[in-house]
Design an enzyme around this catalytic site. Structure first.
Site, PDB file in Angstrom:
ATOM      1  N   TYR A 116     -24.004  26.321  54.070  1.00 36.93           N
ATOM      2  CA  TYR A 116     -24.190  26.176  55.109  1.00 36.93           C
ATOM      3  C   TYR A 116     -23.839  24.711  56.046  1.00 36.93           C
ATOM      4  O   TYR A 116     -24.106  24.395  56.926  1.00 36.93           O
ATOM      5  CB  TYR A 116     -25.520  26.486  55.672  1.00 36.93           C
ATOM      6  CG  TYR A 116     -26.052  27.967  55.434  1.00 36.93           C
ATOM      7  CD1 TYR A 116     -25.707  28.783  56.327  1.00 36.93           C
ATOM      8  CD2 TYR A 116     -26.439  28.465  54.287  1.00 36.93           C
ATOM      9  CE1 TYR A 116     -26.157  30.265  56.208  1.00 36.93           C
ATOM     10  CE2 TYR A 116     -26.754  29.827  54.017  1.00 36.93           C
ATOM     11  CZ  TYR A 116     -26.393  30.700  54.850  1.00 36.93           C
ATOM     12  OH  TYR A 116     -26.630  32.046  54.545  1.00 36.93           O
ATOM     13  N   SER A 117     -22.993  23.859  54.989  1.00 35.98           N
ATOM     14  CA  SER A 117     -22.902  22.405  55.195  1.00 35.98           C
ATOM     15  C   SER A 117     -22.204  22.192  56.366  1.00 35.98           C
ATOM     16  O   SER A 117     -21.317  22.539  56.684  1.00 35.98           O
ATOM     17  CB  SER A 117     -22.425  21.775  53.922  1.00 35.98           C
ATOM     18  OG  SER A 117     -21.749  20.534  54.203  1.00 35.98           O
ATOM     19  N   ASN A 118     -23.091  21.326  57.326  1.00 37.93           N
ATOM     20  CA  ASN A 118     -22.373  20.908  58.546  1.00 37.93           C
ATOM     21  C   ASN A 118     -20.900  19.951  57.900  1.00 37.93           C
ATOM     22  O   ASN A 118     -20.119  19.688  58.698  1.00 37.93           O
ATOM     23  CB  ASN A 118     -23.137  19.866  59.238  1.00 37.93           C
ATOM     24  CG  ASN A 118     -24.234  20.528  59.712  1.00 37.93           C
ATOM     25  OD1 ASN A 118     -24.294  21.682  60.158  1.00 37.93           O
ATOM     26  ND2 ASN A 118     -25.377  19.962  60.113  1.00 37.93           N
ATOM     27  N   HIS A 119     -21.133  19.080  56.910  1.00 41.89           N
ATOM     28  CA  HIS A 119     -19.992  18.530  56.329  1.00 41.89           C
ATOM     29  C   HIS A 119     -18.850  19.470  56.073  1.00 41.89           C
ATOM     30  O   HIS A 119     -17.643  18.909  56.407  1.00 41.89           O
ATOM     31  CB  HIS A 119     -20.631  17.586  55.032  1.00 41.89           C
ATOM     32  CG  HIS A 119     -19.416  16.834  54.316  1.00 41.89           C
ATOM     33  ND1 HIS A 119     -18.432  15.873  54.865  1.00 41.89           N
ATOM     34  CD2 HIS A 119     -18.798  17.259  52.968  1.00 41.89           C
ATOM     35  CE1 HIS A 119     -17.769  15.514  53.956  1.00 41.89           C
ATOM     36  NE2 HIS A 119     -17.868  16.473  52.891  1.00 41.89           N
ATOM     37  N   ILE A 120     -19.218  20.554  55.359  1.00 41.94           N
ATOM     38  CA  ILE A 120     -18.119  21.317  54.893  1.00 41.94           C
ATOM     39  C   ILE A 120     -17.234  21.757  56.161  1.00 41.94           C
ATOM     40  O   ILE A 120     -16.070  21.629  56.332  1.00 41.94           O
ATOM     41  CB  ILE A 120     -18.493  22.450  54.060  1.00 41.94           C
ATOM     42  CG1 ILE A 120     -19.021  22.048  52.971  1.00 41.94           C
ATOM     43  CG2 ILE A 120     -17.629  23.635  54.138  1.00 41.94           C
ATOM     44  CD1 ILE A 120     -17.898  21.604  51.725  1.00 41.94           C
TER      45      ILE A 120
END
Ligand SMILES: *Cc1c(COP(=O)(O)O)cnc(C)c1O
Length: 303
Positions: free
Chosen positions: A66-70
């Site tokens: 769920y990463s914002n970075h991804i």
């Protein structure tokens, strides 16, 4: 991604603030770019430039499902015309969650690894394995924090931001806070709110500054008591705070980072002097709310 970012502010009013004549201003980095939101815009900026300058055609980075970075890295790669591999912690589950669906739709090649394998993410042998599999790539570490990311986060504060008495920021790896504490003006107080459980972040953050050879230009304090159970965890009082804050201000907050920070700020109002000007950095993270809502059956506002 290099187009001029959109900078805006929202002033928050609430009786507890007015009573003490406290000005609370939210710097809306969540609105900075349609796809590359919040602090991730700044963290990726010089990494993207550096990858392109060195002639890389492909990026590789790491993150949770769920990463914002991804999400941001996938968008940045697409905009800059680079390929990107996302090494994702955990097994593939279908249908893809909204974060990974968006990343895949932007062209990210998703490489799933088990949780135990994922722990090797910084090991040279593991990186070599990934190179053998995918070909050469420019590596952006998990969470996107490296020297170039911090160069970028040093650009978050601008103009009138330097008039604030207190600046608040949420913490994951501390890369964003590192840019803030080394670009703020003497006399400003920086408050960092950790999303992770435990006080290890205090040492880790000092270690990051030392490793990057950075000296704070302002005093900072890190609070470790607003994690609500830990990274990705939440409690009913956090969710109701996020809903009330949205109803009163129209500003959506995410439950992983910015919600915890803002809860902490309001919790600390008693300790804030009369007439203080507080600047709260909204570091984004809103893309994660759709996935959060479907996972936990909540109805947090999305925008
Ligand atoms: C990634 C992220 C953070 C944490 O940033 P670090 O530089 O890792 O400390 C904070 N807020 C939001 C919304 C994020 O997406």
């Amino acid at each position: 991604m290099l187009e001029k970012p959109n900078i805006s502010y929202t002033r928050v009013s609430a009786p507890v603030l007015e009573r003490k004549n406290i000005q609370l201003i939210v710097k809306r980095l969540d609105l900075i770019h349609p796809l590359i939101s919040g602090n991730k815009f700044f963290k990726l900026k010089y990494n993207m430039k550096s990858a392109q300058k060195a002639g890389y055609k492909q990026l590789l980075t790491f993150g949770g499902a769920y990463s914002n970075h991804i999400h941001a890295a996938a968008a940045a790669a697409k905009i800059d015309g680079l390929s990107i591999i996302g090494v994702i912690r955990g097994e593939k589950t279908l249908p893809l969650n909204p974060t990974l669906q968006m990343a895949q739709d932007s062209g990210m090649k998703i490489h799933y690894v088990s949780r135990s394998e994922y722990r090797n993410k910084a090991e040279p042998e593991f990186i070599t394995q990934l190179q053998n599999l995918h070909g050469d790539f420019y590596l952006i570490p998990e969470g996107g924090t490296n020297s170039l990311a911090i160069e970028g986060t040093k650009e978050i504060l601008q103009g009138e931001d330097f008039d604030a008495d207190i600046i608040t920021c949420s913490i994951g790896t501390g890369g964003t806070l590192a840019g803030i504490v080394t670009s703020a003006k003497e006399g400003q107080k920086i408050w960092g709110f950790s999303s992770l459980k435990g006080s290890f972040i205090l040492k880790e953050f000092e270690g990051l500054l030392t490793k990057e050879n950075l000296s704070p230009t302002a005093d900072y304090e890190i609070f470790t008591n607003y994690h609500f159970g830990g990274y990705g965890k939440h409690k009913p009082e956090l969710l109701s705070f996020i809903r009330d804050f949205y109803d009163n201000t129209g500003i959506p907050l995410d439950p992983i980072y910015t919600g915890k920070m803002m809860y902490g700020v309001f919790d600390k109002v008693d300790q804030i002097q009369e007439g203080t000007k507080i600047l709260c950095l909204h570091t984004g993270g809103l893309q994660g709310i759709t996935g959060f809502n479907s996972r936990y059956g909540t109805d947090l506002p999305l925008k």
